[in-house]
Motif scaffolding. Structure first.
Motif, short mmCIF file in Angstrom:
data_model
loop_
_atom_site.label_atom_id
_atom_site.label_comp_id
_atom_site.label_asym_id
_atom_site.label_seq_id
_atom_site.Cartn_x
_atom_site.Cartn_y
_atom_site.Cartn_z
N ALA A 217 0.84 -1.20 0.00
CA ALA A 217 0.00 0.00 0.00
C ALA A 217 0.88 1.26 0.00
O ALA A 217 0.65 2.18 -0.78
N VAL A 218 1.91 1.28 0.87
CA VAL A 218 2.81 2.44 0.91
C VAL A 218 3.49 2.59 -0.46
O VAL A 218 3.61 3.70 -1.00
N GLN A 221 1.03 3.81 -3.27
CA GLN A 221 0.63 5.19 -3.04
C GLN A 221 1.77 6.15 -3.40
O GLN A 221 1.58 7.15 -4.09
N GLN A 222 2.98 5.79 -2.94
CA GLN A 222 4.14 6.63 -3.21
C GLN A 222 4.48 6.64 -4.71
O GLN A 222 4.78 7.68 -5.28
N GLY A 224 2.45 6.17 -7.16
CA GLY A 224 1.44 6.97 -7.85
C GLY A 224 1.73 8.46 -7.70
O GLY A 224 1.59 9.23 -8.65
N ALA A 225 2.16 8.86 -6.49
CA ALA A 225 2.46 10.27 -6.24
C ALA A 225 3.66 10.72 -7.10
O ALA A 225 3.65 11.80 -7.68
N ALA A 260 -3.79 3.40 -7.54
CA ALA A 260 -2.86 4.52 -7.30
C ALA A 260 -2.49 5.23 -8.60
O ALA A 260 -1.59 6.07 -8.61
#
Ligand code: C2E
Ligand code: CA
Ligand code: CA
Length: 402
Positions: A217-218, A221-222, A224-225, A260
Motif C-alpha cells: 500500500a505504501v 501510493q508513493q 502513484g504520487a 494509485a
C-alpha cells in the motif's frame, strides 16, 4: 583464566563431527577455557534434533565432511531455524572450499566465525571464539533484537510499520530507473528493528500477508504520487514465498497499482531464490500469472541459494539481483568475483536484466559496470530513505551527473 576467555566460559556449545576423536579434542579445549555447557552430535541430523529439543547453543562447531548430511546442508537447516549464534567450520578441505562455504553462510545471514583446519590447535580455536565475543560487543544493544508475534501483530494493527525506498540506477546513464521498497519498523523503545529480525516471525505466524499488504500500500501510493509529479519509476516490492499461496494475489496487486494511478508494468516483484526452490509448483502458477498480467519478476539474493538452472528457466523471471555478498569487495575476493561473473553470464544467456546489490564504493561500481550489469543499487548511490525524501536526493544525484 585470562579476562578474554571468561566470556567464553559462559557460552553454550554444540560440537558436530562424525569423528569421535575430534569431538573429544574440541570438547577438552572448551573445558580448559572453562566451558561447561557443551553438547556433541555425531551427525547433522543428531545436531538438529538436539537443537529442536533443547534449544540452540551460542556457538556451533561443525565439520564440513560428514557422511549422511554434509556441512553445507546442515548450514541450510540452521538458516531455516533462524540460528542467531556463531558457527565455526572445521574441515580438512582446502581453503577455497572453506571460504566458499563461509561466504554461502554469511550471504544467508549466518554468523560464520571462520574456519578451523585440521589439525585443530587450542590457540586457533580460541582465536575464532574470541571473534564471537568481539562481534557481539560491536553489534551493541541492537544485537539479538527479539520480536514476538504479538508485538509484531500489534505494530501492524497500529500502523507502526512503514516502508523506505532505495534507488536503482542505470549503470550506463546513471539515471534513476526504479526503487526497491523496504519495510521499516522504528519502535519508540527498541529503536530501528531490522527486517531480518521480524520477516521470519511474520512468515511463521501467519502475519506475512498483512505485512506485504502494508508495504504494498505504501509502495503503490508513493509510486502513484511520483508518477503524478512526472517521475515514472519501477516500484519493486519484496514478496515472501508464503505470499505465493494466495490465489488472488495477482488481481490484488493489479488493483492496488491501478488504484494509485499506475499500471502493472510499473511493478516489480522480488522473490528470494533460496526459499523459492523448496516448493516450486504452487508458487510457479502465481508467479506466472503475475508475469502474464505485466508485472516484472526479480529473483533476489542470487548466488546464495540452491537453485538449479532448470528451475531458473521454468520460472519467467525478468530480472536477476546478485546478492551483495558477491558484489561488495568482489574486486579483492576471487571467489566472490567468480560467482558474480558467472551470475552475470547466466542472466545474459537467459535474457534477464541484471541488478547488482550492495555497491558501496567506486571500486564495486567499476567492477560491475565492466561486467555488463544493467542496474546498480547500494549505499554508494543512496541508502534507503523515506519516499518524500527521494526527490531531494534525485536533484543532488542529477547535479553530480551533469
Ligand atoms: P533484500 O531484499 O536483499 O534488500 C536489500 C537489503 O540490503 C536492504 O536491507 C538494504 O538496506 C541493504 N542494502 C542496500 N544497499 C546496501 C549496501 O550498499 N550495503 C549494505 N551492507 N547493505 C545494503 P534491509 O532493509 O535490512 O532488508 C533486509 C531484508 O529483509 C531484505 O533483503 C529482504 O529480504 C527483507 N525485506 C525487507 N523488506 C521486506 C518486505 O517488505 N517484505 C519481505 N517479504 N521481505 C522484506
Ligand atoms: Ca529485495
Ligand atoms: Ca538481496
Amino acid at each position: 583464566m585470562s579476562d578474554s576467555s571468561t566470556g567464553l566460559a559462559g557460552l553454550t556449545y554444540l560440537i558436530v563431527d562424525d569423528e569421535e576423536f575430534i569431538r573429544t579434542l574440541i570438547g577438552r579445549i572448551l573445558e580448559k577455557i572453562g566451558g561447561v555447557n557443551i553438547r556433541t552430535a555425531n551427525s547433522g541430523t543428531g545436531a538438529l534434533a538436539t537443537i529442536d529439543a533443547d534449544g540452540a547453543p551460542d556457538i556451533i562447531l561443525c565439520d564440513l565432511n560428514m557422511p549422511e548430511m554434509d556441512g553445507i546442508e546442515f548450514l541450510r537447516h540452521l538458516v531455516e531455524r533462524d540460528f542467531k549464534g556463531g558457527v565455526a567450520l572445521i574441515s580438512g578441505e582446502d581453503k577455497r572450499i572453506l571460504d566458499t562455504v563461509a561466504q554461502l553462510g554469511m550471504a544467508q545471514n549466518l554468523t560464520i566465525l571462520g574456519a578451523l583446519s585440521k589439525p585443530i590447535t587450542p590457540a586457533g580455536l580460541l582465536e575464532l571464539l574470541q571473534k564471537f565475543l568481539n562481534r557481539a560487543e560491536a553489534r551493541g544493544p541492537r544485537a539479538g533484537v527479539e520480536v514476538s508475534a504479538a508485538e509484531l501483530k500489534a505494530a501492524l494493527d497500529g500502523g507502526k510499520l512503514t516502508a523506505y525506498f532505495q534507488p536503482k540506477v542505470s549503470v550506463q546513464t546513471r539515471q534513476l530507473v526504479g526503487v526497491e521498497t523496504l519495510v521499516r519498523w522504528i519502535d519508540v523503545d527498541k529503536g530501528f528493528i531490522p527486517p531480518d529480525a521480524f520477516i521470519s516471525v511474520a512468515e511463521n505466524n501467519g502475519l506475512i500477508d498483512q505485512l506485504t499488504d502494508t508495504v504494498l500500500a505504501v509502495a503503490m501510493q508513493q509510486g502513484g504520487a511520483w508518477l503524478e509529479n512526472g517521475l515514472d519509476l519501477k516500484i519493486a516490492v519484496n514478496l515472501s514465498i508464503d505470499n505465493l499461496n494466495r490465489l488472488d494475489l495477482p488481481e490484488f496487486i493489479v488493483a492496488a497499482a491501478q488504484g494509485a494511478g499506475m499500471n502493472p508494468h510499473h511493478v516489480v516483484l522480488e522473490v528470494t531464490e533460496s526459499r523459492l526452490m523448496q516448493d516450486v509448483i504452487k508458487p510457479l502458477e502465481i508467479l506466472t500469472r503475475l508475469r502474464l498480467k505485466g508485472m516484472a519478476l526479480s529473483i533476489d539474493d542470487f548466488g546464495t541459494g540452491h537453485s538449479s538452472m532448470e528451475q531458473l528457466k521454468r520460472i519467467p523471471f525478468t530480472e536477476l539481483k546478485i546478492d551483495r555478498a558477491f558484489v561488495n569487495g568482489a574486486g579483492r575476493d576471487n571467489t566472490a568475483r567468480s560467482i558474480l561473473e558467472s551470475s552475470v553470464d547466466l542472466a545474459k544467456k537467459l535474457g534477464m536484466s541484471i541488478v547488482a546489490e550492495g555497491v558501496e564504493d567506486q571500486e564495486d561500481w567499476d567492477l560491475v559496470a565492466s561486467l555488463g550489469v544493467d542496474l546498480i543499487q547500494g549505499y554508494f548511490v543512496c541508502r534507503p530513505l523515506p519516499g518524500p525524501d527521494l526527490q531531494d536526493w534525485l536533484s543532488d544525484w542529477n547535479a553530480q551527473t551533469q
